[in-house]
Design an enzyme around this catalytic site. Sequence first.
Site, PDB file in Angstrom:
ATOM      1  CB  ILE A 128      -0.065  -3.347   4.168  1.00 10.80           C
ATOM      2  CG1 ILE A 128       0.857  -2.519   5.080  1.00 10.80           C
ATOM      3  CG2 ILE A 128      -1.512  -2.920   4.413  1.00 10.80           C
ATOM      4  CD1 ILE A 128       0.877  -1.034   4.736  1.00 10.80           C
ATOM      5  N   GLY A 129       1.958  -6.306   4.856  1.00  7.92           N
ATOM      6  CA  GLY A 129       3.321  -6.792   4.661  1.00  7.92           C
ATOM      7  C   GLY A 129       4.188  -6.432   5.844  1.00  7.92           C
ATOM      8  CD  GLN A 162       7.126  -2.380   8.789  1.00  6.57           C
ATOM      9  OE1 GLN A 162       6.849  -1.367   8.146  1.00  6.57           O
ATOM     10  NE2 GLN A 162       6.501  -2.711   9.870  1.00  6.57           N
ATOM     11  CD  GLU A 186       5.000   6.364   7.581  1.00  7.54           C
ATOM     12  OE1 GLU A 186       4.154   6.322   6.667  1.00  7.54           O
ATOM     13  OE2 GLU A 186       4.914   7.154   8.528  1.00  7.54           O
ATOM     14  NE  ARG A 189       9.913  -4.248  25.078  1.00  8.65           N
ATOM     15  CZ  ARG A 189       9.330  -4.144  26.271  1.00  8.65           C
ATOM     16  NH1 ARG A 189       8.019  -4.098  26.360  1.00  8.65           N
ATOM     17  NH2 ARG A 189      10.056  -4.054  27.368  1.00  8.65           N
ATOM     18  N   GLY A 226       0.827  -1.210   0.000  1.00 13.06           N
ATOM     19  CA  GLY A 226       0.000   0.000   0.000  1.00 13.06           C
ATOM     20  C   GLY A 226       0.857   1.254   0.000  1.00 13.06           C
ATOM     21  CG  PHE A 227       4.285   1.133  -0.158  1.00 13.24           C
ATOM     22  CD1 PHE A 227       5.066   0.579   0.837  1.00 13.24           C
ATOM     23  CD2 PHE A 227       4.020   0.397  -1.300  1.00 13.24           C
ATOM     24  CE1 PHE A 227       5.593  -0.697   0.683  1.00 13.24           C
ATOM     25  CE2 PHE A 227       4.542  -0.881  -1.457  1.00 13.24           C
ATOM     26  CZ  PHE A 227       5.332  -1.435  -0.465  1.00 13.24           C
ATOM     27  CG  LEU A 277       6.465  -4.622  18.974  1.00 14.21           C
ATOM     28  CD1 LEU A 277       5.067  -4.307  18.464  1.00 14.21           C
ATOM     29  CD2 LEU A 277       6.487  -4.704  20.501  1.00 14.21           C
TER      30      LEU A 277
END
Lengths: 738, 212
Positions: free
Chosen positions: A474-475, A631, A698, A621, A247-248, A623
């Site tokens: 979304i990935g 990402q 991001e 943190r 999506g981004f 996860l």
Amino acid sequence: MDFTTPSGQNPIDRLKIVGRPVTRIDGPLKVTGTAPYAYERHDVIPNQAYGYVVGATIAKGRIVRIDTGAAKAASGVIGVITTLEYKPAAPPQRQTANLFGGAEVAHYHQAVALVVAKTFEEARAAAHLVKVDYQAAPGKYDLAGEASGAKPSADPNEGQDAEIFDRVGDFDAAFAAAPVKLDETYTTPCETHAMMEPHASIAAWNGDKLTVWTSSQMINWAKAGLAKTLGIPAENVRVQSPFIGGGFGGKLYLRADALLAALGAKAVGQPVKVTLQRPLIINNGTHRSATIQRIRLGAAPDGRLTTIGHVSVSGNLPGGMPEPAVGQTKLLYAAPNREIYLKLAALDLGEANDMRAPGEAPGLMALEMAMDEMAEKLGIDPVEFRILNDTQTDPRDPQRRFSERHLVECLRTGADRFGWSRRNGTPGAIRDGKWIVGMGMAAGLRLNLLMPSAARIRLDRDGRLTVETDMTDIGTGAYTILAQTAAEMMGVPVEAVTVILGDSASPVSAGSGGQWGANTSTSGLYAACLKLRGAVSARLGLNAEDAEFADGKVRSGNRSIPLAEAAKDGPLTGEDGIRFGDLDKRYVQASFAAQFAEVGVDSFTGEVRVRRMLAVVDAGRVLNPVTARSQVIGAMTMGVGAALMEALAIDMRHGCFVNHDLGGYEVPVHADIPHQDVIFLDHPDAISSPMKAKGIGEIGLCGVAAAVANAVYNATGVRVRDYPITLEKHLAKLPRIA
Amino acid sequence: MNTPDWELSRREFVVGAAASSVIVATPFLGPAHAAGGTPPHAAVPMMKVTMEVNGSPRSVTLDPRTSLLDTLREHLRLTGTKKGCDHGHCGACTVLVNGTRINACLSLAVMHEGDKVTTVEGIGTPDALHPMQAAFIKHDGFQCGYCTPGQICSAVAVLKEIEKGVPSHVTEDLAAPMRLSNPELRERMSGNICRCGAYSNIAAAITEVAGA
């Protein structure tokens, strides 16, 4: 639960499952092609017809007439709907462009008709038989040409009532007096998300109830958007989107596929599926606006910044929002005199809206190149220059501290691990055969945005847990980190947790956007788990306060009972959400990064090849280090695209993006991307949420393009301030070949 | 597509390339409505095609305009093969035809009479993963998953190309034994776009399988 004070010790801090490198729980489906994406839902409803979208071939004007006779008579055609048969759809919240309806054309490839047929081939063939007569009007497509008339505009991230001008101290006087100064203009082009899965939807009506299987980052926004554009109650709309092919930001908002599928299905009385054909997406959908950014930096000879000026001009359809490219500049570096604001020009290109790291991505492309230039003027190492100007408080309000800010540690760690000390500060000095080699770096900051998010968790008789929330993956790894959160909270292995996402029938989550998804959706689930722990304790007659959930058991005092025991008389459910108080007002919350890159530039052709990349990220943190790392490397890849190749070319005569497909709009491919390293600092942020995590999706993009660009400069000695740095922009000025 | 693997000679390639340029030079005829008139409401003539898909014979009667990709996704409901662009730009639709990888969107189904087609579903299943699929999970060689079936089909084919000594654009020594260097891998995989940017992880996955 209300999160109004910093989190103390909580069950997540055990980190038995959260924080561990768990591979994706949806991985086996994705690698075998069995994860169902929107257009593939043959299973959900029979008798699906195919819709094919016709896009406007003018950028501005009116439709005089649409002749659908030939299309309606073509083989297999069930129906044709045209924009002239509908009133203009009211744009959903946060959106500007009209998706369908009315005679006005506001941008190129605006949807003007949908042809519905029995097969895709028939729909496509008939779509070419729809004849549209236009009355074209002149439009404005050139940001540079409109920049002088652009109006100062508030940052959309700060709200409609926000101050337009961020002014601190006396900028003009301090800049005039600055012993060392820089005043340069940087430009970034329009960019497009180019996610791999095109927008796609299947719509089916049952009476006045609508179900849409779609590809959306934000289920609740899609539901609200459909209700608004269709003029029906939101409770009549069901949206499902369990898998999303990227999506981004491009799938944050309702798009024409969903609306046209719904209208088409209504018109022909059977389910209709619609994908936006790839060549339509770029002009029909949203894009990141181009920017023209003027940066003025003033410093004392010792390298301390005295002034920061940053003005960014972007464009959008009338009524649209600016690209908020100056946000990070308000917070990244100290300087007592500041003047920072946005300007917006009205253009007649398609809608400009969010793309990954909206604002920061292009803003840092300019700011961090300016910082590189300033460091050189001062004769200070670029890493040290940034460290020298670090701030631990909001420069506008020295009382407001950052919750956690470890940018300096990012910079020092990165410099050490990347071998920054081997960089030659004199550009063009390092040769490797035909290659000239350079290193560059940049800093990044992206706000940690907090959104309310809810979830439900159920314990079944067999001891299994099922998580339901309208959160999307979304990935990003949402499936996996939600399973980890539930497993940690309830003391079971990840394998005992089923996660159901992307269904508007589930509790409303924060959704996937603004890098808030991981932190806030897991926090919402944390709250739901606390409720379930309470219900389990009550059912078992244990004291909820000291009950410990571990190893599939609940322990309290000297009692230890299998968790499944609590559900032996029927399932137990916990449902709650997280609502954030004012901790983001009392503290600045943000993620930080230091980005490093090494490039080789072909001394004959000017071609740039990225050789090495490193990101050091401070995002609270982590996860799941597997999905978090992905990402970040994905964002670094997108940053290479922004630095070296990505640009929508505008046809100034016809008002469209010319390179509107994946062949013309170049994104990085395997050959462009070397091995990438990522280091996460371990600084849990208790002010952010009970998960103590912050945004990661991001920050990985923030600063990357500038780091690559600065490396190119270090290689060549040619400063290109006009992104992307394609070879023709520096070829003529490259160092002489020895 | 019954040609044996990799027998396209340089001469044939040049002929093919010349033919392509003729097509480019042909004036664009424009949409049908430009010619005027309403076409007759005639049903499209259908064609039957039989292929072996993932080891099973499959017969479909199709509109001859149907791409191999849409045949798989819409008619055989093998939706593992993805449509990213429908133009041969992105590689999401990569499948193996008689052992060779192709973009299924650029090929009409009726061209594949008698062909053996392997899609990602034929490579492995969630309960019986192919080593390449397992390596993609282990190395997190994907995010959104939409390009993944194409990446995996390409990766499986790349290893076979290396085995057979098929050269690429970056092969430095055509006489030396072929090996899967990092530049070879990245060159050969470059027809498969991953916008999530998992390239570095995909390379790690393929390298691991190649070394096994």
